[in-house]
Every structure is written in C-alpha cells, then in structure tokens.
Design a protein around this motif. Structure first.
Motif, PDB file in Angstrom:
ATOM      1  N   TRP A 162      50.982  39.619  44.010  1.00 28.01           N
ATOM      2  CA  TRP A 162      50.833  40.748  43.090  1.00 28.01           C
ATOM      3  C   TRP A 162      50.076  41.888  43.763  1.00 28.01           C
ATOM      4  O   TRP A 162      50.513  43.044  43.765  1.00 28.01           O
TER       5      TRP A 162
ATOM      6  N   TYR B  35      52.068  43.729  46.907  1.00 29.12           N
ATOM      7  CA  TYR B  35      53.042  44.757  46.525  1.00 29.12           C
ATOM      8  C   TYR B  35      52.336  45.939  45.866  1.00 29.12           C
ATOM      9  O   TYR B  35      52.660  47.103  46.126  1.00 29.12           O
ATOM     10  N   GLY B  36      51.363  45.651  45.016  1.00 31.45           N
ATOM     11  CA  GLY B  36      50.656  46.702  44.298  1.00 31.45           C
ATOM     12  C   GLY B  36      49.843  47.611  45.188  1.00 31.45           C
ATOM     13  O   GLY B  36      49.666  48.800  44.884  1.00 31.45           O
TER      14      GLY B  36
ATOM     15  N   ARG C  35      54.496  45.950  41.632  1.00 35.28           N
ATOM     16  CA  ARG C  35      53.753  44.709  41.404  1.00 35.28           C
ATOM     17  C   ARG C  35      54.600  43.674  40.675  1.00 35.28           C
ATOM     18  O   ARG C  35      54.351  42.474  40.772  1.00 35.28           O
TER      19      ARG C  35
ATOM     20  N   GLY D 107      55.862  41.020  42.914  1.00 35.03           N
ATOM     21  CA  GLY D 107      54.857  40.000  43.203  1.00 35.03           C
ATOM     22  C   GLY D 107      54.749  38.995  42.069  1.00 35.03           C
ATOM     23  O   GLY D 107      54.656  37.785  42.294  1.00 35.03           O
ATOM     24  N   LEU D 108      54.786  39.502  40.832  1.00 34.06           N
ATOM     25  CA  LEU D 108      54.719  38.612  39.676  1.00 34.06           C
ATOM     26  C   LEU D 108      55.958  37.719  39.612  1.00 34.06           C
ATOM     27  O   LEU D 108      55.868  36.527  39.267  1.00 34.06           O
TER      28      LEU D 108
ATOM     29  N   PHE E 203      46.756  34.371  43.227  1.00 37.13           N
ATOM     30  CA  PHE E 203      46.864  35.451  42.245  1.00 37.13           C
ATOM     31  C   PHE E 203      45.745  35.351  41.206  1.00 37.13           C
ATOM     32  O   PHE E 203      45.096  36.353  40.870  1.00 37.13           O
TER      33      PHE E 203
ATOM     34  N   THR F 271      43.281  38.406  41.778  1.00 34.91           N
ATOM     35  CA  THR F 271      43.604  39.454  40.802  1.00 34.91           C
ATOM     36  C   THR F 271      42.919  39.221  39.455  1.00 34.91           C
ATOM     37  O   THR F 271      42.371  40.157  38.865  1.00 34.91           O
TER      38      THR F 271
END
Length: 447
Positions: free
Chosen positions: A79, A82-83, A90, A93-94, A328, A332
C-alpha cells in the motif's frame, strides 16, 4: 520497548543471501511441488514444461524485477509503496494485499493435508490412500485441526520478525528442501518403469499447446513467483541499495524453476512406474504418489522425506503471503507485529475453513461450477494475479515512468545492467499486451 535502531534493523535482510533464500522461499512452495506436476500431467507433459519456461523468462523475471524495484524505492509495504509514488494507485497495493490474504487462506488447506500425511508416512504408507484421502477430507474436525496447526506454524515464524523470523527460517529451510528434493528425484528416476514417465515429462507434444495451456502456464508463473501478490514489493522493501536487483531476481526465479523441474523428476517417473495416471489434479501427490511410494521398497521412508520437503516449501510460501498483510498492518495501520500477525492469521483462518470444508460437507456448494477451494485457486492464479501484473506494468510505464524505474533498478547507475532500457520498454508495452492476449485467447474472445 525495542529501540528505533533495533526496529530498523529488523525491517531489513542481513544480506543478499538472506533475501535470496527468503524470496526463493516465497516462490518455492506447493506451486512447485503440487501445482506444477499436476499441470504438467493435465497438459501434455513436456509441452507444458516448454511454455512454462518461456513464460518464466519473458514475463516472470521482468515482473519480479519490477516489483522488487517498487518495494526497494519506497521501503514500504505494498500500500505504502504505490502510494509514495502516486496516492490514487494505493488501490493496487490494497489489491495485492487482498490477494495475499486469500492465497494464505486457501493455500493453508493444503498445508494441513501435508501435516496429516507426514503422520501417515510415520505410521506406514499402504495401498488404499484414495480411501484415506476421502475419509480425511470428509472429516470436518480433523480438517480444521490440521488447518489451524499449520496456520500456527506460519504465525510463529512471522511474528518473530524479518531477520530473526523469516530470514533465519528460510536460510535453514531452503537448503534442506533442495537436498531432500534431489534425494527423492534420484530415487524416483531409478525405479523400474520410470523411463515412460521421463519421456512424458521431457518430450513435448505440441498438439497439447493450447491457449488454455498458455494461461495455466502464465498463472503458474505468477502463482509460483508470487508476482502480483505483493511479496516482491514487500521483500524488496527490506533489500539494501547495495544489492543488484536483476541478479537477485534472476537467482530467485532460477531457484524457483529448478525446484519445479526437480519436482517433476521426483513425482512423474514414480507415478508412471506404479502404473498410475499423471492427470489426477490435486490427488496427484495426496493419492497417486503415496500409492506409488507404497509399491516401492522403503516406500514409507521416502514418503516421509517427500512430505517433509513439501511442508518446508509450503511454509516458506505462506510466510510470504502473511508477511505482505502483516507489513501493511504494521507500517500503514501502525499496529504491533504481534497484534498484526494474530489478526491476519485469524482472518485467514476464518476465510480458509470454508475452502477446507469444500472437500467434505460443503462439496455440493458450487459457484460458477467450482467448489470454494477451486474457485479461490482459479481466481487467484488465473484472474487476480494476471490483472495485478498488467496494472503494475501500467503503473511503472505510465505513472512512475520507465526512467525512474531504471534508476532504481540500477541504483542510479551504480549497478550495471545493460538491458535496463529493453526491460523498461518490455514492461511498458510488451508484458501487459502479452498477458492480455493470453487471457483473451483462453476465454475464446480472440482465436
């Protein structure tokens, strides 16, 4: 409380060997020892091997290099990686994180079976494993118990962290796996009647090369190398800038392909030597192969060795699936590794138990004509991973830009890679178009 320095150190590989062993572990698994021989058996033997090798070289290795580059550039989870380049992306990524969670859920079903078969080989392999397999998969309690035990093994390793858990385990498991695999392959190839299996495995029948076979080969490459599931990005984030991405990606793909080819030598000659059919699907290593072992001298010993190596391979793969999700949640969502690992394992277990029961009491439940397990396997390998790979190519070629990707690939020119320009344009144009064509051909959209 752990110091920031210790936290930082635990979020990196201690060296190139650790990265290669962990990444090879992510790649080498049931995809090599169960799925590859099964697909070879169902798609004409040597013909499938040939198109699989083509897909590894022209799509698998370039995509693995791409994912490692994205991860190392940002040093974050899927996530965050990419973000950090483009916030709207993003979602990709998710998507990779969800694929890994689903892969962990249904893949661990096979891990539970392996544990049960290790016990069976200790008791003594005998003929009639078809009935044993049917009884075991129909037993709800046993299925769930072995599933949970297998998930707990994966959890125990991941919860210890990157260097102390994942890297340490893979440094031991991978070399042992190859030793065991070579032993079983040599024994299989020296059995009476093994020559027919070797001919089937090595001699291509080009009439068997169909669009569907190409899609299955492509899906196998993605499944085996974990391309599209975020493992390359997540593991790449822990890789030092001093390391060569093309070299490491090539070594990982090479070891993965070697393991798949050795698995073919370990399984198919033994199946033919016992007079069995190679197109048994999932039953190939859980029914056909055990009966082949039962027919050979010291069969239980070789069965035990074989299922131990399958366990080693499968655990290193589920470690990677779990780490994608855990990274993640830690980076995150700012959760502790312990909490993230426990939650991930719990969620995957709740998702995976229905897949396990689809071989027993829930077998009548069909979606698009497939059981829950078959639907999860087909969706991940033949739909989600290829789509994720196409989107990754678009992201690199048109969002991150090839010139930036090449800078990361070569560490701003410090690591020489003469094909960097070719790689960039191939990722930008060639790979996504080729994947899309294979998918459309397999669906009959184009002939």
């Amino acid at each position: 409380m752990m110091s920031d320095k210790k936290k930082s150190n635990d979020m990196h590989w201690t060296g190139s060997f650790g990265f290669i062993m962990a990444s090879a572990g992510a790649a080498i698994g049931m995809g090599n020892l169960w799925r590859f021989p099964t697909l070879v058996g169902e798609n004409g033997g040597g013909a499938f091997v040939l198109i699989y090798l083509i897909c590894v070289v022209v799509i698998g290795i370039p995509m693995l290099m791409a994912e490692i580059s994205i991860g190392r550039h940002s040093g974050k989870d899927a996530w965050g990686s990419y973000g950090s380049i483009s916030r709207p992306w993003r979602f990709l990524g998710l998507f990779a994180i969800v694929i890994s969670l689903l892969g962990l859920a249904y893949y661990s079903v096979l891990g539970g079976w392996i544990l049960r078969y290790i016990g069976l080989s200790i008791q003594g392999i005998s003929r009639g494993t078809g009935e044993f397999f049917a009884d075991f998969t129909a037993d709800t309690g046993n299925q769930i118990i072995f599933y949970i035990v297998y998930m707990a093994i994966t959890l125990f390793i991941v919860i210890r962290g990157v260097a102390k858990g994942i890297e340490k385990a893979c440094k031991i498991l991978m070399p042992v796996l190859f030793v065991f695999l070579i032993i079983v392959a040599v024994r299989s190839c020296t059995l009476d009647g093994a020559a027919e299996g070797l001919r089937f495995y090595l001699m291509p029948d080009f009439s068997k090369i169909t669009p569907d076979a190409w899609l299955k080969a492509l899906g196998q490459v993605f499944f085996s190398l974990s391309v599209g599931a975020g493992a390359g990005i997540t593991y790449g984030a822990y890789l030092s800038k001093k390391e060569s991405i093309p070299k490491n990606a090539g070594l990982v793909a090479g070891l993965d392909t070697l393991a798949a080819l050795l698995a073919g030598f370990a399984i198919l000659p033994a199946v033919f030597a016992a007079g069995k059919s190679p197109d048994m699907g999932a039953g190939l290593i859980f029914v056909t192969l055990p009966e082949s072992f039962a027919a050979m001298p010291l069969g239980s010993v070789f069965a035990f060795v074989f299922f131990i190596l399958v366990l080693l391979a499968s655990v290193t793969t589920t470690i990677a699936f779990m780490e994608v999700v855990v990274a993640f949640m830690v980076q995150t969502l700012k959760m502790s590794r312990r909490a993230a690992t426990l939650i991930c394992a719990g969620a995957a277990t709740l998702m995976g138990i229905p897949c396990a029961l689809s071989f027993g009491i829930w077998e009548p439940i069909k979606i698009f004509g497939k059981t829950l397990f078959d639907l999860a396997d087909y969706s991940v390998s033949n739909i989600f991973l290829p789509i994720s790979a196409i989107l990754t190519c678009i992201f690199i070629g048109w969002v991150w830009k090839v010139k930036n990707a090449k800078q990361e690939l070569t560490n701003n020119g410090q690591k020489k890679f003469g094909l960097a320009g070719v790689w960039g344009q191939w990722i930008r144009f060639g790979v996504p178009v080729l994947i899309l064509l294979i998918m459309l051909m397999s669906l009959g959209v184009i002939g």
